[in-house]
Motif scaffolding. Sequence first.
Motif, PDB file in Angstrom:
ATOM      1  N   THR A 175      -3.458  19.222 -10.346  1.00  0.00           N
ATOM      2  CA  THR A 175      -2.119  18.634 -10.349  1.00  0.00           C
ATOM      3  C   THR A 175      -2.245  17.205 -10.873  1.00  0.00           C
ATOM      4  O   THR A 175      -3.351  16.657 -10.939  1.00  0.00           O
ATOM      5  CB  THR A 175      -1.537  18.610  -8.927  1.00  0.00           C
ATOM      6  OG1 THR A 175      -2.334  17.727  -8.120  1.00  0.00           O
ATOM      7  CG2 THR A 175      -1.491  19.998  -8.307  1.00  0.00           C
ATOM      8  N   PRO A 176      -1.144  16.568 -11.235  1.00  0.00           N
ATOM      9  CA  PRO A 176      -1.232  15.171 -11.682  1.00  0.00           C
ATOM     10  C   PRO A 176      -1.901  14.256 -10.640  1.00  0.00           C
ATOM     11  O   PRO A 176      -2.697  13.384 -10.993  1.00  0.00           O
ATOM     12  CB  PRO A 176       0.225  14.773 -11.916  1.00  0.00           C
ATOM     13  CG  PRO A 176       0.884  16.062 -12.281  1.00  0.00           C
ATOM     14  CD  PRO A 176       0.197  17.106 -11.439  1.00  0.00           C
ATOM     15  N   LEU A 177      -1.609  14.481  -9.370  1.00  0.00           N
ATOM     16  CA  LEU A 177      -2.236  13.676  -8.322  1.00  0.00           C
ATOM     17  C   LEU A 177      -3.743  13.919  -8.269  1.00  0.00           C
ATOM     18  O   LEU A 177      -4.543  12.976  -8.140  1.00  0.00           O
ATOM     19  CB  LEU A 177      -1.622  13.973  -6.961  1.00  0.00           C
ATOM     20  CG  LEU A 177      -2.250  13.226  -5.777  1.00  0.00           C
ATOM     21  CD1 LEU A 177      -2.115  11.717  -5.963  1.00  0.00           C
ATOM     22  CD2 LEU A 177      -1.623  13.674  -4.485  1.00  0.00           C
ATOM     23  N   GLU A 178      -4.156  15.171  -8.410  1.00  0.00           N
ATOM     24  CA  GLU A 178      -5.587  15.486  -8.396  1.00  0.00           C
ATOM     25  C   GLU A 178      -6.293  14.866  -9.605  1.00  0.00           C
ATOM     26  O   GLU A 178      -7.419  14.382  -9.488  1.00  0.00           O
ATOM     27  CB  GLU A 178      -5.807  17.001  -8.387  1.00  0.00           C
ATOM     28  CG  GLU A 178      -5.440  17.648  -7.069  1.00  0.00           C
ATOM     29  CD  GLU A 178      -5.452  19.162  -7.136  1.00  0.00           C
ATOM     30  OE1 GLU A 178      -5.679  19.770  -6.070  1.00  0.00           O
ATOM     31  OE2 GLU A 178      -5.234  19.729  -8.226  1.00  0.00           O
ATOM     32  N   ARG A 179      -5.632  14.846 -10.772  1.00  0.00           N
ATOM     33  CA  ARG A 179      -6.218  14.205 -11.955  1.00  0.00           C
ATOM     34  C   ARG A 179      -6.386  12.710 -11.710  1.00  0.00           C
ATOM     35  O   ARG A 179      -7.389  12.115 -12.086  1.00  0.00           O
ATOM     36  CB  ARG A 179      -5.344  14.435 -13.185  1.00  0.00           C
ATOM     37  CG  ARG A 179      -5.477  15.804 -13.746  1.00  0.00           C
ATOM     38  CD  ARG A 179      -4.791  15.899 -15.114  1.00  0.00           C
ATOM     39  NE  ARG A 179      -4.406  17.265 -15.321  1.00  0.00           N
ATOM     40  CZ  ARG A 179      -3.149  17.704 -15.370  1.00  0.00           C
ATOM     41  NH1 ARG A 179      -2.157  16.859 -15.288  1.00  0.00           N
ATOM     42  NH2 ARG A 179      -2.897  18.968 -15.530  1.00  0.00           N
ATOM     43  N   TRP A 180      -5.381  12.102 -11.102  1.00  0.00           N
ATOM     44  CA  TRP A 180      -5.425  10.668 -10.790  1.00  0.00           C
ATOM     45  C   TRP A 180      -6.587  10.367  -9.840  1.00  0.00           C
ATOM     46  O   TRP A 180      -7.353   9.444 -10.070  1.00  0.00           O
ATOM     47  CB  TRP A 180      -4.084  10.257 -10.183  1.00  0.00           C
ATOM     48  CG  TRP A 180      -4.022   8.851  -9.706  1.00  0.00           C
ATOM     49  CD1 TRP A 180      -4.110   8.425  -8.423  1.00  0.00           C
ATOM     50  CD2 TRP A 180      -3.866   7.683 -10.500  1.00  0.00           C
ATOM     51  NE1 TRP A 180      -4.016   7.068  -8.368  1.00  0.00           N
ATOM     52  CE2 TRP A 180      -3.867   6.577  -9.631  1.00  0.00           C
ATOM     53  CE3 TRP A 180      -3.723   7.466 -11.865  1.00  0.00           C
ATOM     54  CZ2 TRP A 180      -3.728   5.272 -10.081  1.00  0.00           C
ATOM     55  CZ3 TRP A 180      -3.592   6.157 -12.310  1.00  0.00           C
ATOM     56  CH2 TRP A 180      -3.591   5.088 -11.433  1.00  0.00           C
ATOM     57  N   MET A 181      -6.731  11.156  -8.794  1.00  0.00           N
ATOM     58  CA  MET A 181      -7.804  10.948  -7.833  1.00  0.00           C
ATOM     59  C   MET A 181      -9.167  11.188  -8.481  1.00  0.00           C
ATOM     60  O   MET A 181     -10.127  10.468  -8.214  1.00  0.00           O
ATOM     61  CB  MET A 181      -7.627  11.856  -6.608  1.00  0.00           C
ATOM     62  CG  MET A 181      -6.376  11.562  -5.805  1.00  0.00           C
ATOM     63  SD  MET A 181      -6.253   9.846  -5.249  1.00  0.00           S
ATOM     64  CE  MET A 181      -7.636   9.760  -4.137  1.00  0.00           C
ATOM     65  N   TYR A 182      -9.258  12.182  -9.356  1.00  0.00           N
ATOM     66  CA  TYR A 182     -10.516  12.475 -10.042  1.00  0.00           C
ATOM     67  C   TYR A 182     -10.912  11.313 -10.951  1.00  0.00           C
ATOM     68  O   TYR A 182     -12.079  10.956 -11.038  1.00  0.00           O
ATOM     69  CB  TYR A 182     -10.382  13.774 -10.843  1.00  0.00           C
ATOM     70  CG  TYR A 182     -11.666  14.212 -11.499  1.00  0.00           C
ATOM     71  CD1 TYR A 182     -12.753  14.620 -10.736  1.00  0.00           C
ATOM     72  CD2 TYR A 182     -11.806  14.222 -12.878  1.00  0.00           C
ATOM     73  CE1 TYR A 182     -13.937  15.026 -11.331  1.00  0.00           C
ATOM     74  CE2 TYR A 182     -12.978  14.628 -13.481  1.00  0.00           C
ATOM     75  CZ  TYR A 182     -14.036  15.026 -12.705  1.00  0.00           C
ATOM     76  OH  TYR A 182     -15.213  15.418 -13.283  1.00  0.00           O
TER      77      TYR A 182
END
Length: 68
Positions: free
Chosen positions: A25-32
């Motif tokens: 998800t966009p949030l998971e990409r940001w955290m990654y």
Amino acid sequence: MKKQIQIIPFTDKKDEQLLHDLQRTPLERWMYMWQLIDFSLAFSPTHQLKFFDENDRFITLKRKNAAP
């Protein structure tokens, strides 16, 4: 949170990276992205990010046969 290691053949590395990115998800990409920054800082000799000059460019695009 327990991390797992996944062994991927070098020839399929880019395909696997794209598939993993599409599943996030966009949030998971940001955290990654922040995990990668944290990881790079841990192995950096100075333990800080490199700052580039304002006019420094990573890539200079030029047209073929263009005047300098």
